[in-house]
Design an enzyme around this catalytic site. Structure first.
Site, PDB file in Angstrom:
ATOM      1  CD  GLN A  66      16.470  -7.185  -8.738  1.00  0.00           C
ATOM      2  OE1 GLN A  66      16.370  -7.549  -7.428  1.00  0.00           O
ATOM      3  NE2 GLN A  66      15.497  -6.772  -9.029  1.00  0.00           N
ATOM      4  CE1 TYR A  73       4.188  -0.468  -9.258  1.00  0.00           C
ATOM      5  CE2 TYR A  73       5.834  -1.973  -7.853  1.00  0.00           C
ATOM      6  CZ  TYR A  73       5.592  -1.002  -8.838  1.00  0.00           C
ATOM      7  OH  TYR A  73       6.511  -0.654  -9.470  1.00  0.00           O
ATOM      8  CE1 TYR A  74       7.691  -5.645  -6.009  1.00  0.00           C
ATOM      9  CE2 TYR A  74       6.588  -4.074  -4.499  1.00  0.00           C
ATOM     10  CZ  TYR A  74       7.680  -4.502  -4.939  1.00  0.00           C
ATOM     11  OH  TYR A  74       9.004  -3.677  -5.154  1.00  0.00           O
ATOM     12  CG  HIS A  93       0.344   4.860   5.559  1.00  0.00           C
ATOM     13  ND1 HIS A  93       1.442   4.755   6.157  1.00  0.00           N
ATOM     14  CD2 HIS A  93       0.344   4.183   4.198  1.00  0.00           C
ATOM     15  CE1 HIS A  93       2.041   4.206   5.326  1.00  0.00           C
ATOM     16  NE2 HIS A  93       1.699   3.834   4.070  1.00  0.00           N
ATOM     17  CG  ASP A 139      -1.211   4.831   0.609  1.00  0.00           C
ATOM     18  OD1 ASP A 139      -1.616   4.032   1.491  1.00  0.00           O
ATOM     19  OD2 ASP A 139       0.083   4.812   0.622  1.00  0.00           O
ATOM     20  NE  ARG A 185       2.774  -4.402 -11.980  1.00  0.00           N
ATOM     21  CZ  ARG A 185       3.876  -4.254 -12.088  1.00  0.00           C
ATOM     22  NH1 ARG A 185       4.652  -4.508 -13.202  1.00  0.00           N
ATOM     23  NH2 ARG A 185       4.782  -3.684 -11.045  1.00  0.00           N
ATOM     24  CG  HIS A 218       7.829  -4.691  -1.398  1.00  0.00           C
ATOM     25  ND1 HIS A 218       8.862  -3.837  -1.507  1.00  0.00           N
ATOM     26  CD2 HIS A 218       8.297  -5.924  -2.082  1.00  0.00           C
ATOM     27  CE1 HIS A 218       9.898  -4.212  -2.346  1.00  0.00           C
ATOM     28  NE2 HIS A 218       9.416  -5.616  -2.584  1.00  0.00           N
ATOM     29  CD  GLU A 221     -13.777  33.259 -14.542  1.00  0.00           C
ATOM     30  OE1 GLU A 221     -14.626  34.211 -14.505  1.00  0.00           O
ATOM     31  OE2 GLU A 221     -12.507  33.321 -14.729  1.00  0.00           O
ATOM     32  NE  ARG A 272      11.842   1.280  -7.175  1.00  0.00           N
ATOM     33  CZ  ARG A 272      11.643  -0.070  -7.755  1.00  0.00           C
ATOM     34  NH1 ARG A 272      10.846  -0.943  -7.037  1.00  0.00           N
ATOM     35  NH2 ARG A 272      12.467  -0.504  -8.602  1.00  0.00           N
TER      36      ARG A 272
END
Lengths: 747, 747
Positions: free
Chosen positions: A143, A273-274, A478, A447, A276, A427, A676, A452
């Site tokens: 891509q 996440y994206y 969710h 979550d 970043r 996304h 314990e 993936r």
């Protein structure tokens, strides 16, 4: 032979020295500058974190150089040999360029030159990448996005050896490799270059940066302002289902990306996440523009938005520095990523040397090899490093900040995130009013993240798995309300994109943190509002989470409220009956991936379950209504390739009209495997009662085992701080002013 | 008032000083000695680890003292208030005793005295504990075992204040509390006291130690040599199904425990989890005997067996210091436990100050407050701390070392354990020839451990769950061969106890580690032999595990070989078909707790599955025969209370007569969440072939992707190092001498 080498090195040294004294127009002048290089050289051996980063770069480049120049004909997808080889090449070239400048060692320059000549050789001979799955196929990669990545890194390397190259080589590379390369990812693929999207940000930065290196103003213009080109009509969606053109989009290019991609708070609608991933081209190109086109004032653009965006990212992390995995996101991505190593140092250097950032830079353990990195490393060496001051914060979404938000509540070691933002484009997940809960050890209420395994070839080449669509994006995956077994907006991205969640109230005092938001459109004829509070109560070890989910809906509506607790189920106060044969819970909307392991018709007043994780106990306590059911679920049905984790969940099911789901979540006790000995292994909640529920108010009363009693009352429709409220309850009339009241009423 | 206190302190100081100059018969003389106390006092402030341990003890005792004296009427089971209170009391008293001696602060002595007087008050008023589930009910606790625990700790406290008490109080406590208490756990409960079992070790130590404190020789004799009493015939089994009297048992008491409980290698037949628990009374009583009855030479008894036992325990741990969870064992119990803190320091002090132990003591982070602890803390402070030299070792089982063994293979960061020992009494599992595999990050192939959450009340009071019997002990729950769906010995402890696994071969060179053992009796008419090798191959990142499981059995036998891999399933070379409805795999022998998630009729030559865990990849490769099947399983069926973890497994199923299961297990590659870059994510094995299988030999050939080929040939029935072997294979005749040969045959 040795003499020749010595002469070459001497010439080189003189040439470098000349650069240092240059007028700023000589190279390097993209990310490195002559002045910066001079300072780096004189600092060597004096700034530990910088030295260490130089050393790591040397080792990384050394092992790549030992492999020799490998420029294979493109063939593979991500994870495959040719893909990973070209990727390793651009990282190695970028580092080698910096090392050439810092050390003056010509071997680095030669390595880059030879590599570039090999690419120049190959470029005219190859067509589009053979893999056909992308809406914008690259040449080196499957891509354009990855081709742009290559160019962003490689232009930095090229800048570092530009003046060192002989003119002939330079002209050859400019003409035969870089200009055609830049054209390929721009004018030849406008459906990639002219979007408002992280893909295009990479494209814009790539073209702009090589343009700056070559002083090719046309490329820089394309990069900044986009192409004056119509995107052909056959490109409507990308591979993730995201629109190629936003509704009403009139602009493109880097400045438009900044305008449209971020909210005024620096929030990025696709999620951290994206963000970043997108931050690297934003910041690296901005750095180049700051150096070469200071007149643009790029770092002050939109009130210093790019720096704000770095802070927004930092605020969207848990105690381990991992990003909240909202929308499509692989868990574990964190402040340790190379993008953030660059971003945080840059925010430190250009954003006023905020000492709060130094703790993050220190824990990253490395800095970028540029002015920012040197400055940051000096900060770590010279100053007392204090923890980044995480606090409760609402990050608005939408270019003008009016399209929803995420609310982050932080109290002591507890972090709660509620999402009522925009959908997040291709996304995005159908998770309006969903929440995530962490303590300092990790996830408490999780979550799922994306389905993936990024770059792991075993898993469908490392791309999105089909279960990402059939499970991970669906509402039932969710921690939010599912109405009549359907996902929000019927699972349609286009519909979801038309509106955002509606922020209603956000407030943080030292002991009470509250967020409330509404979702009027996810379901037809249903109004949802969730109010979450994190309250610090003297009697409890950890802050307590209050969760009031109100729904105004037609009678007979079926509600499913899932809770994806993390850990081993310990016990419940309810009588569950387990299933000895498991069948999928449904056929669509994600239910087809759930097994019902056990269920209960709920009795008495409360549903309580306790689980155990990370040597700690957790209890969820919910008020029940007649006819309520609970189901203990397990993810994994209809998952032939074992793409999904077998994680547990609890669904609170109710058939009702207008209703209120009232719950509290406790973190309590501990267990040590060596002694314990369990401590405080039971819930401290003895009663939880809904005092009032209506379209306008929600009120609960909470009694602890100690007898201490607390009331939380909330105005759902009047957010004025000045208003006075009065409600009738079984405990008599309660009055307060302002949106909410949290008080101790007994003991 | 203040004057009085000052005088008391003065008197105390004189009395302490008198002790120091004493003849060794004065108290303290049980675990502490006057000389030792003197050294501890003079060392204060000079030995960091010791100082820190004193400080921790002070804090622990301080918070108990703030609670005041609480001696509730016994009522609860483990985990409940009265149980945990009495337990906290004895720990606090023991610590307070030591602190009184070290600091001279009388508050500690007063605390102990008042606590003991409260117990003396209550003791005559209470009968047996109300809970009736134990074969030997205690008075303070639900079982005598815990009462003995109390006395082992409390006699240490008593010793520390013995000389400080006025005579009247001393006489009162001796007569009204301690002598009757000692009688209760001995003569009144011979079915508890007179066994060869860890319960009795506690009983023996308890009675012996209080006897030593009170100079009551009768008690000491009972402790050392057992009671001259018949155990009433109605006691046959304990609650775990263990026999009260061993067949042919003629002795009892502490010395008999040492004789019978340990093998000459220090292995304890119940396994390390229970050995850890049992070690404390063994060692603490031995320490007391060494101080007060040096003529016994207890620490040299059976060639210093008690010290060997500590080393055996250390050798049975993974990289995290956690014990192998063979037999009934809760995972996570480790060298960090208080028992091992005492044991390792003691082994250091009395066993020749082995510097190898210091790394363990250092990581324990604390030392016992006695002579051993001071010595160990000095060692850590003064010497260079080197890692404990873990190596491959076979630990024989049985009092004379002839009843099976466990084999531990260690190569680089890999640890493999194979079990072919005795059954392990009531806590044994039906797991002959089972194995566990670890790398330095943790479990790779797991043993389930016990189905129990120790002391966690939610889970049936913290005791063994019924799934411990129906699942955890059964053969199918282990990584070993199940024949015709039945557990070994038909799941009968008595049958299993009659024989042990049969060690056949054990050898370790730097690059090849081999263990082989036979099991002739687990199934009628079936001979089993497993041979496992850990080989270090130049081409691979990590050592490779070879697994050759031979079975000589009637034609038509059904074999199930489970592999409980830890992590997320990534991929297989076989076509699995998933089940959309799950049903339990069987009705008994543990199968009733397994879901079959997916299955495959195996095709071609190999079954290969790859999984992912701890950011690493793992692959199991097995040779298949016509008709073989594989089933991907999940634990959790018929588990109404969610007592079992939902862990995955792989069952390799074969219908055959004589056969060989040949597999290799690889650890490979890595994945980093911040770079999202996988390395070496595929298996390196291209072929695995059985070259020969017969009752006498097993031979395989292994080819790597690189083309390198290795052969492993093994003689199953002739373990002479001198014998020459020759077998015919598809690759021609192979000849070697000695039991095995591992050679590279190509490239």
């Amino acid at each position: 032979m040795r003499l020749v080498t010595a002469i070459i090195l001497l010439v080189l040294a003189v040439s470098c020295a000349k650069n240092e004294a240059g007028n700023g127009l000589q190279h390097p002048n993209l990310i490195l500058t002559a002045q910066g290089v001079s300072l780096m050289r004189s600092s060597l051996g004096k700034v530990p974190l910088f030295d260490q980063s130089v050393e790591e770069a040397k080792q990384a480049v050394q092992s790549e150089m030992e492999l020799g120049i490998e420029v294979p004909i493109p063939k593979d997808l991500a994870g495959g040999y040719t893909h990973e080889r070209h990727k390793a090449n651009y990282f190695a070239m970028q580092k080698a360029g910096v090392l050439f400048q810092i050390t003056g060692e010509e071997k680095y320059a030669i390595y880059i030159r030879d590599m570039l000549l090999a690419y120049a050789e190959m470029w005219p001979t190859i067509g589009k990448h053979p893999a056909e799955r992308s809406y914008a196929r690259g040449k080196l990669f499957w891509q354009c996005l990855n081709d742009a990545n290559w160019l962003v890194y490689t232009s930095q390397a090229y800048d570092c050896i530009y003046d060192w190259l002989d003119e002939e080589t330079r002209i050859k590379l400019n003409k035969e490799l870089f200009r055609p390369y830049a054209e390929y990812v721009s004018v030849e693929n406008p459906q990639f270059f002219n979007r408002i999207h992280n893909h295009s940000t990479w494209g814009n930065a790539a073209v702009g940066m090589i343009g700056l290196v070559m002083n090719d103003e046309e490329l820089v213009d394309w990069a900044l302002y986009g192409l004056d080109l119509e995107v052909p009509g056959d490109f409507v969606k990308d591979n993730d289902g995201g629109a190629i053109q936003l509704e009403g989009q009139k602009e493109a290019g880097f400045l438009a990306q900044i305008d449209h991609s971020f909210s005024p708070d620096g929030y990025y609608t696709e999620g951290p996440y994206y963000q970043r991933y997108a931050m690297y081209p934003f910041l690296i190109f901005a750095q180049a523009l700051a150096n070469k086109k200071p007149e643009l004032g790029i770092l002050n653009y939109r009130n210093g938005l790019l720096t704000k965006a770095v802070y927004a990212l930092i605020n969207q992390t848990n105690a381990q520095g991992e990003f909240f995995p909202i929308n499509d996101a692989q868990k574990g991505m964190s402040l340790a990523s190379r993008e953030l190593v660059n971003a945080v140092s840059m925010a430190y250097h250009y954003g006023g040397q905020d000492a709060g950032l130094l703790s993050i830079i220190k824990s990253q353990g490395r800095v970028p090899l540029n002015d920012s990195g040197l400055d940051a490393a000096k900060g770590v060496a010279d100053q007392e490093v204090v923890k980044f001051p995480y606090k409760s914060i609402e990050l608005r979404d939408g270019a003008d900040g009016t399209e929803g938000a995420i609310g982050i509540l932080r109290s002591k070691s507890l972090t709660l995130v509620m999402k009522y933002a925009k959908h997040g484009m291709g996304h995005g997940h159908f998770d309006r009013l969903g929440f995530l809960l962490y303590d300092e050890k990790g996830e408490v209420i999780q979550d799922y993240g994306s389905a993936r395994w990024v770059n792991i070839e075993h898993k469908d080449g490392g791309g999105y798995l089909k279960e990402n669509h059939s499970w991970a994006k669906e509402t039932i995956a969710h921690n939010t309300l599912v109405v009549n077994k359907d996902s929000h907006f019927d699972g349609k991205v286009d519909e979801a994109e038309k509106s955002s969640g509606v922020p209603y109230f956000f407030s943080a005092t030292p002991s009470v943190h509250v967020v409330s938001a509404k979702e009027p459109k996810a379901y037809k004829d249903v109004e949802l509002q969730r109010t979450m509070a994190v309250v610090d109560i003297a009697e409890l070890e950890h802050p307590l989470v209050i969760d009031l989910f109100s729904a105004q809906a037609p009678v007979g509506t079926r509600f499913d409220l899932p809770l994806y607790y993390k850990g081993e189920f310990m016990a419940s106060n309810q009588q569950f009956s387990a299933n000895n044969n498991l069948a999928p819970m449904g056929e669509e909307s994600g239910y087809q991936h759930l097994w019902a392991e056990s269920q209960a018709k709920l009795k008495n007043d409360l549903l309580q379950i306790t689980w155990f994780n990370n040597q700690r106990f957790y209890t969820a306590t919910s008020v029940i209504e007649d006819g309520d059911e609970a189901i203990l679920t397990r993810i994994g049905a209809n998952d032939p390739n074992f793409n999904l984790r077998r994680d547990p969940g609890l669904i609170h099911r109710r058939k009702s009209g207008n209703t209120l789901f009232a719950s509290v979540y406790e973190i309590h006790g501990s267990y040590d495997y060596a002694t314990e000995r369990p401590l405080n292994l039971f819930s401290s909640i003895s009663h939880l009662t809904v005092l009032h529920q209506s379209a306008d108010y929600a009120a609960i009363e909470l009694t602890l085992e100690s007898g201490a009693t607390y009331q939380f009352t909330f105005s759902l429709n009047d957010d004025s701080k000045a208003s006075n409220h009065s409600i009738s309850t079984s405990k008599g009339k309660i009055e307060w002013s302002g949106v909410y009241q949290f008080i101790k009423t007994e003991k």
